[in-house]
Design a protein around this motif. Structure first.
Motif, PDB file in Angstrom:
ATOM      1  N   ARG A 169     187.361 -14.325  28.733  1.00 43.86           N
ATOM      2  CA  ARG A 169     188.344 -13.647  29.584  1.00 43.86           C
ATOM      3  C   ARG A 169     187.861 -13.620  31.034  1.00 43.86           C
ATOM      4  O   ARG A 169     188.642 -13.837  31.976  1.00 43.86           O
ATOM      5  CB  ARG A 169     188.582 -12.231  29.068  1.00 43.86           C
ATOM      6  CG  ARG A 169     189.704 -11.508  29.797  1.00 43.86           C
ATOM      7  CD  ARG A 169     189.899 -10.101  29.272  1.00 43.86           C
ATOM      8  NE  ARG A 169     190.315 -10.110  27.872  1.00 43.86           N
ATOM      9  CZ  ARG A 169     189.561  -9.706  26.860  1.00 43.86           C
ATOM     10  NH1 ARG A 169     188.321  -9.254  27.091  1.00 43.86           N
ATOM     11  NH2 ARG A 169     190.018  -9.746  25.627  1.00 43.86           N
ATOM     12  N   ILE A 170     186.592 -13.369  31.224  1.00 44.93           N
ATOM     13  CA  ILE A 170     186.041 -13.350  32.591  1.00 44.93           C
ATOM     14  C   ILE A 170     186.083 -14.748  33.197  1.00 44.93           C
ATOM     15  O   ILE A 170     186.405 -14.919  34.384  1.00 44.93           O
ATOM     16  CB  ILE A 170     184.608 -12.790  32.566  1.00 44.93           C
ATOM     17  CG1 ILE A 170     184.623 -11.322  32.120  1.00 44.93           C
ATOM     18  CG2 ILE A 170     183.947 -12.930  33.929  1.00 44.93           C
ATOM     19  CD1 ILE A 170     183.240 -10.736  31.923  1.00 44.93           C
ATOM     20  N   VAL A 171     185.769 -15.774  32.384  1.00 46.76           N
ATOM     21  CA  VAL A 171     185.818 -17.151  32.888  1.00 46.76           C
ATOM     22  C   VAL A 171     187.244 -17.531  33.267  1.00 46.76           C
ATOM     23  O   VAL A 171     187.484 -18.200  34.284  1.00 46.76           O
ATOM     24  CB  VAL A 171     185.242 -18.116  31.835  1.00 46.76           C
ATOM     25  CG1 VAL A 171     185.507 -19.569  32.227  1.00 46.76           C
ATOM     26  CG2 VAL A 171     183.750 -17.876  31.674  1.00 46.76           C
ATOM     27  N   ARG A 172     188.243 -17.119  32.471  1.00 42.99           N
ATOM     28  CA  ARG A 172     189.633 -17.401  32.827  1.00 42.99           C
ATOM     29  C   ARG A 172     190.022 -16.703  34.120  1.00 42.99           C
ATOM     30  O   ARG A 172     190.735 -17.288  34.957  1.00 42.99           O
ATOM     31  CB  ARG A 172     190.557 -16.964  31.690  1.00 42.99           C
ATOM     32  CG  ARG A 172     190.532 -17.883  30.480  1.00 42.99           C
ATOM     33  CD  ARG A 172     191.720 -17.633  29.589  1.00 42.99           C
ATOM     34  NE  ARG A 172     191.755 -16.268  29.093  1.00 42.99           N
ATOM     35  CZ  ARG A 172     191.180 -15.856  27.969  1.00 42.99           C
ATOM     36  NH1 ARG A 172     190.509 -16.738  27.208  1.00 42.99           N
ATOM     37  NH2 ARG A 172     191.246 -14.596  27.575  1.00 42.99           N
ATOM     38  N   ALA A 173     189.572 -15.465  34.285  1.00 45.34           N
ATOM     39  CA  ALA A 173     189.849 -14.762  35.540  1.00 45.34           C
ATOM     40  C   ALA A 173     189.196 -15.463  36.719  1.00 45.34           C
ATOM     41  O   ALA A 173     189.769 -15.544  37.812  1.00 45.34           O
ATOM     42  CB  ALA A 173     189.367 -13.312  35.439  1.00 45.34           C
ATOM     43  N   PHE A 174     187.993 -15.990  36.503  1.00 51.34           N
ATOM     44  CA  PHE A 174     187.317 -16.725  37.569  1.00 51.34           C
ATOM     45  C   PHE A 174     188.050 -18.037  37.879  1.00 51.34           C
ATOM     46  O   PHE A 174     188.275 -18.380  39.045  1.00 51.34           O
ATOM     47  CB  PHE A 174     185.869 -17.001  37.156  1.00 51.34           C
ATOM     48  CG  PHE A 174     185.133 -17.929  38.084  1.00 51.34           C
ATOM     49  CD1 PHE A 174     184.534 -17.450  39.236  1.00 51.34           C
ATOM     50  CD2 PHE A 174     185.060 -19.283  37.800  1.00 51.34           C
ATOM     51  CE1 PHE A 174     183.866 -18.307  40.092  1.00 51.34           C
ATOM     52  CE2 PHE A 174     184.385 -20.143  38.645  1.00 51.34           C
ATOM     53  CZ  PHE A 174     183.791 -19.650  39.793  1.00 51.34           C
ATOM     54  N   SER A 175     188.423 -18.759  36.848  1.00 50.89           N
ATOM     55  CA  SER A 175     189.062 -20.067  37.054  1.00 50.89           C
ATOM     56  C   SER A 175     190.448 -19.939  37.657  1.00 50.89           C
ATOM     57  O   SER A 175     190.921 -20.866  38.329  1.00 50.89           O
ATOM     58  CB  SER A 175     189.147 -20.822  35.721  1.00 50.89           C
ATOM     59  OG  SER A 175     187.851 -21.035  35.180  1.00 50.89           O
TER      60      SER A 175
END
Length: 745
Positions: A169-175
């Motif tokens: 979820r954090i990686v999706r928010a970053f991307s």
């Protein structure tokens, strides 16, 4: 106006029409300026509030240049490197996708510890009032979580799975805030990152670029190590293949007693084959020669030719001596024949000797022929023997040739294995050296700087666009409202709707008196009195005073001011004419007697019903030379107004009065107006300004014209001159502010 007529208009007329249309549009927009301002306020105020509540975001940009992967091979041939130094758009696009991949995003999140940043971890973020309010408006938030999710699912996930889900979820928010875009027709890739903190945006953009370059370098090292390892394994296998191939060549050569490559000594079979070939050639030549001698002798014998001419016969010494003896005997015989007779014993002896010699010669010739035949047979037998020996030796040689072919095949295989081994060995040495000289095929050409201005929200653009859209929307709404509005607001609208001229515009009464009639009488310079006076003047100037002796005032619907206009018009007529009569023709709802303050119980209804005489019901001296005939109160008024009776009554009244003004009921209400209008000389049609629907006016005019009545003109009543002037409807009333000084206050 038809299309052909519009096309035939001169340019000046077209320009005039354009200017009129532009002025009409401007006046319409000016009238609806408050609607436009309200629309702009309804859009701009929420926009400003949302912009104030929106957290600004900053965009940092870094640029990376992609280089050809072939340039990494420093030890490769220069000509080959130059031929490969090209990067296609597909390669650049692929590298851009690698920069935006989740693998690189995970590395950036791990390195910068973004999982501990509230901007990316929603669990650490404090809720904002506006976001909380907007979320509360979502109907899905009203449903309990237990209704839409299964309670046993969280227990099935272990700690590692929950951690992976949270990290994803954090990686999706970053991307979602990372933008990677390759520039067209170049090898440059732009990396942009959006963050609420300007310094963080620059840091993340630079970190993404640096980690990508490091990843490319590590990938190059890993590829070189993998290639080197594969080459090493392949070299071992090739080395074993070379040794096995060379051993097979040597073993095969020793088994078949074959010479080595480039050796000149020949084998026994080769030598024997050469000797046999030479002997066979000689034997065949000798056989051919002997066969020719035999054939010559046989031909001479068969053709009974002189065998003596044969070469072998001519070369025989014995035959030559016998031929000499034969010649000598022949000479002796010739000489003896001269001396002796033919039967002489000497002659017989000589002839016997000669025959004996000739027999010997023939015997010798036969021996020579037999000898030649024997020589031919011996030579043929020798040839056949050599051929058999040569065939056997050839078979042995063929077996040896097949072995040599196989030997050459084994030698080629061994040579190919050796060449491949040497090529791989050279490549292995280059890769081993190159592994220590790797560099990435990308470099940062423009690191990200700390942004100065926020990229979101674009306050000026949003406000400008909101103002423009709200302005256009307000203008469109004004035009829509004007198109949907069914009221008449100007003399031009009335003329366009009815096809009749506008005789006057009666202003709305704004005086201090309770009775507008008193203002017309007591203040003749007022705008209200001037409006009624304009109507009287229009009726006077039409076709002469005689043509407008009976004037009927009517309207489409009630409460349009026809009673007031009728009374004021009659009062003004009484000031210039000798005798004027005002008749209240609305027997259904009489109102004139209330405006004058007189008794209205008896009047027109009783007069038409024959229950009273005119002098009994008329009210004389209402104002100067004005007399008033009330409508009267009657039980059944539905059929009281009849054409012949009213026409006869008006014929009698015109003998006594110069002018008669009739206040009739509305056209759409009852049919009495159409009956009275057929008898009147002039029909004045009242339209209440900004109130009467267009459909009502259109239907009222249709009913009058269907009855054979063509109204003389229209009058706009109860006109609000201030609004009319301020909004500018295009008729003469819009200039009220300029000539208002002509009216006395």
């Amino acid at each position: 106006m038809t299309d052909r007529e519009s096309l035939s208009l001169p340019p000046s007329q077209t320009m005039i029409d354009f200017r009129q249309g532009a002025r009409w549009a401007w006046r319409l927009v000016w009238r609806g300026k408050f609607i436009i301002l309200v629309c702009m306020a309804l859009v701009l105020v929420p926009a400003v509030l949302v912009l104030k509540q929106t957290t600004p975001r900053y965009t940092a940009t870094a640029q990376i240049m992609i280089e050809a992967p072939e340039t990494n091979d420093v030890l490769a041939d220069r000509t080959m490197t130059v031929a490969r130094q090209r990067v296609s758009e597909a390669v650049v696009q692929t590298e851009a996708e690698l920069i935006a991949s989740t693998v690189l995003a995970r590395r950036v999140v791990t390195k910068l510890r973004l999982d501990e940043d509230p901007e990316f971890n929603a669990k650490l973020r404090e809720p904002r009032p506006l976001a909380t309010f907007l979320a509360s408006l979502n109907p899905m938030s009203w449903i309990p979580v237990s209704w839409i999710s299964r309670g046993e699912e969280p227990q099935k996930l272990g700690p590692t799975a929950r951690e992976d889900i949270e990290r994803a979820r954090i990686v999706r928010a970053f991307s979602s805030r990372l933008t990677v875009r390759p520039q067209r027709r170049s090898y440059i890739i732009t990396v942009q990152y959006v963050s609420e903190d300007r310094e963080k945006a620059a840091l993340i953009a630079n970190t993404v670029a640096e980690l990508y370059v490091v990843d490319r370098l590590e990938a190059s090292f890993e590829e070189a190590r993998r290639v080197t390892g594969w080459l090493g394994e392949r070299l071992d296998a090739l080395r074993r293949d070379v040794v096995a191939a060379e051993n097979a060549v040597e073993q095969f050569r020793s088994e078949h007693d074959l010479r080595r490559k480039n050796e000149r000594q020949a084998t026994v079979n080769d030598q024997q084959l050469s000797e046999l070939n030479s002997r066979l050639v000689l034997a065949r030549a000798d056989l051919a020669q002997k066969q020719a001698r035999l054939d010559q002798v046989r031909v001479l014998v068969r053709t009974r030719g002189s065998v003596d001419t044969s070469t072998d016969v001519l070369q025989s010494q014995l035959i030559q001596r016998l031929r000499e003896q034969e010649a000598m005997k022949s000479r002796e015989m010739s000489e003896a024949l001269k001396t002796y007779g033919d039967r002489h014993p000497r002659m017989l002896g000589l002839r016997a000797d000669l025959n004996d010699l000739r027999g010997k010669i023939a015997g010798e010739i036969e021996k020579i022929a037999a000898s030649i035949a024997n020589d031919v047979e011996v030579a043929a037998a020798g040839v056949h023997s050599l051929e058999r020996e040569l065939d056997g030796l050839r078979r042995q040689t063929n077996v040896a040739g097949a072995a040599e072919v196989r030997l050459r095949e084994l030698e080629r295989q061994a040579e190919a294995s050796k060449s491949l081994y040497e090529a791989f060995l050279g490549r292995f040495k280059r890769e081993a050296e190159q592994e220590r000289m790797q560099r990435a095929n990308a470099r940062i050409v423009s690191p990200a700087d700390v942004p100065v201005m926020a990229s979101f929200p674009a306050t000026r653009s949003v406000l400008g666009l909101s103002a423009l859209l709200s302005l256009l929307g307000g203008i469109a709404l004004v035009f829509v409202i004007d198109r949907l509005d069914n009221a008449v607001r100007s003399a031009d609208d009335a003329e366009e709707l009815t096809g009749l001229p506008t005789l006057a515009m009666i202003p709305l009464h704004r005086g201090s008196t309770d009775r507008p009639v008193d203002e017309v009488l007591q203040r003749p310079r007022s705008a209200l009195a001037d409006g009624v006076r304009s109507l009287r003047t229009a009726l006077h100037l039409g076709d002469g005073a005689e043509a407008s002796r009976v004037v009927l005032v009517t309207s489409s619907v009630p409460k349009e001011g026809k009673t007031f206009v009728s009374l004021c018009l009659a009062l003004l007529f009484s000031k210039v004419d000798d005798r004027v009569l005002l008749i209240d023709g609305d027997v259904h709802r009489p109102r004139l007697h209330k405006a004058l303050g007189v008794d209205g119980e008896r009047g027109l209804a009783q007069l038409l019903a024959g229950e009273a005489a005119f002098d009994e019901v008329v009210q004389p001296g209402i104002g100067g030379s004005l007399d008033f005939l009330p409508a009267g109160s009657y039980g059944n008024v539905a059929e009281i107004i009849q054409g012949p009776q009213v026409e006869a009554l008006l014929g009698d009244l015109l003998k006594r009065y110069t002018r008669i003004v009739i206040d009739s009921p509305p056209v759409l209400a009852v049919a009495d107006s159409r009956i009275l209008a057929r008898i009147a000389d002039r029909v004045v049609y009242l339209i209440r300004w900004n109130s009467t629907p267009r459909d009502a006016v259109r239907n009222g005019m249709k009913l009058l014209r269907a009855a054979g009545v063509n109204p003389y003109g229209t009058v706009l009543s109860q006109v609000n001159q201030r609004k009319h002037t301020r909004y500018g409807y295009g008729d003469y009333g819009q200039y009220y502010g300029r000539y208002r000084d002509y009216y006395g206050e």
